[in-house]
Design a protein around this motif. Structure first.
Motif, PDB file in Angstrom:
ATOM      1  N   LEU A  15       0.848  -1.193   0.000  1.00 58.27           N
ATOM      2  CA  LEU A  15       0.000   0.000   0.000  1.00 58.27           C
ATOM      3  C   LEU A  15       0.881   1.239   0.000  1.00 58.27           C
ATOM      4  N   GLU A  16       0.453   2.247  -0.722  1.00 58.65           N
ATOM      5  CA  GLU A  16       1.262   3.463  -0.797  1.00 58.65           C
ATOM      6  C   GLU A  16       1.295   4.230   0.513  1.00 58.65           C
ATOM      7  N   ASN A  17       0.310   4.024   1.377  1.00 60.67           N
ATOM      8  CA  ASN A  17       0.272   4.752   2.637  1.00 60.67           C
ATOM      9  C   ASN A  17       0.430   3.838   3.855  1.00 60.67           C
ATOM     10  N   GLY A  41      -2.064  -3.340  -5.735  1.00 65.07           N
ATOM     11  CA  GLY A  41      -3.292  -2.708  -6.181  1.00 65.07           C
ATOM     12  C   GLY A  41      -3.246  -2.187  -7.599  1.00 65.07           C
ATOM     13  N   GLU A  43      -3.927   0.906 -10.477  1.00 62.44           N
ATOM     14  CA  GLU A  43      -3.643   2.349 -10.499  1.00 62.44           C
ATOM     15  C   GLU A  43      -4.697   3.033  -9.626  1.00 62.44           C
ATOM     16  N   GLY A  45      -4.838   2.644  -6.389  1.00 60.49           N
ATOM     17  CA  GLY A  45      -4.852   1.954  -5.102  1.00 60.49           C
ATOM     18  C   GLY A  45      -6.114   1.164  -4.810  1.00 60.49           C
ATOM     19  N   ILE A  68       5.697   6.328  -5.391  1.00 64.79           N
ATOM     20  CA  ILE A  68       4.480   5.740  -5.942  1.00 64.79           C
ATOM     21  C   ILE A  68       4.843   5.156  -7.307  1.00 64.79           C
TER      22      ILE A  68
END
Length: 91
Positions: A15-17, A41, A43, A45, A68
């Motif tokens: 996950l990006e976050n 995920g 594009e 997310g 990202i």
């Protein structure tokens, strides 16, 4: 797909976050793990519901830092990282 890896020890969702970076999370798992499940995920997310479902199936959220990546690049990067950490690429 999430249910297929129920008995496997290493299950990660990128996950990006995510709060935990990869280098911290991987220390929880045995080196030489043979089965590793990675979920990446699309594009834009995952939705909150998709993340909740993955966690309910034992997947741990992990981040790659502030970068990202595009979906097709993230898949390649994740495979190389897992091979480096758990496979013979890092030895």
């Amino acid at each position: 797909m999430l249910a297929l890896g129920q008995s496997d020890p290493v299950k990660l969702v990128f996950l990006e976050n995510a709060m935990e970076p990869l280098d911290v999370v991987i220390k929880k798992y045995p080196q030489g793990s043979r089965k590793i499940w990675i979920v990446l995920g699309p594009e834009g997310g995952f939705s909150e519901n998709e993340i909740k479902t993955a966690r309910a199936h034992g997947f741990e959220a992990v981040g790659l830092g502030t970068r990202i990546l595009r979906a097709e690049t993230a898949a390649l990067a994740a495979c190389v990282l897992m091979q480096h950490v758990f496979g013979d690429l890092g030895r």
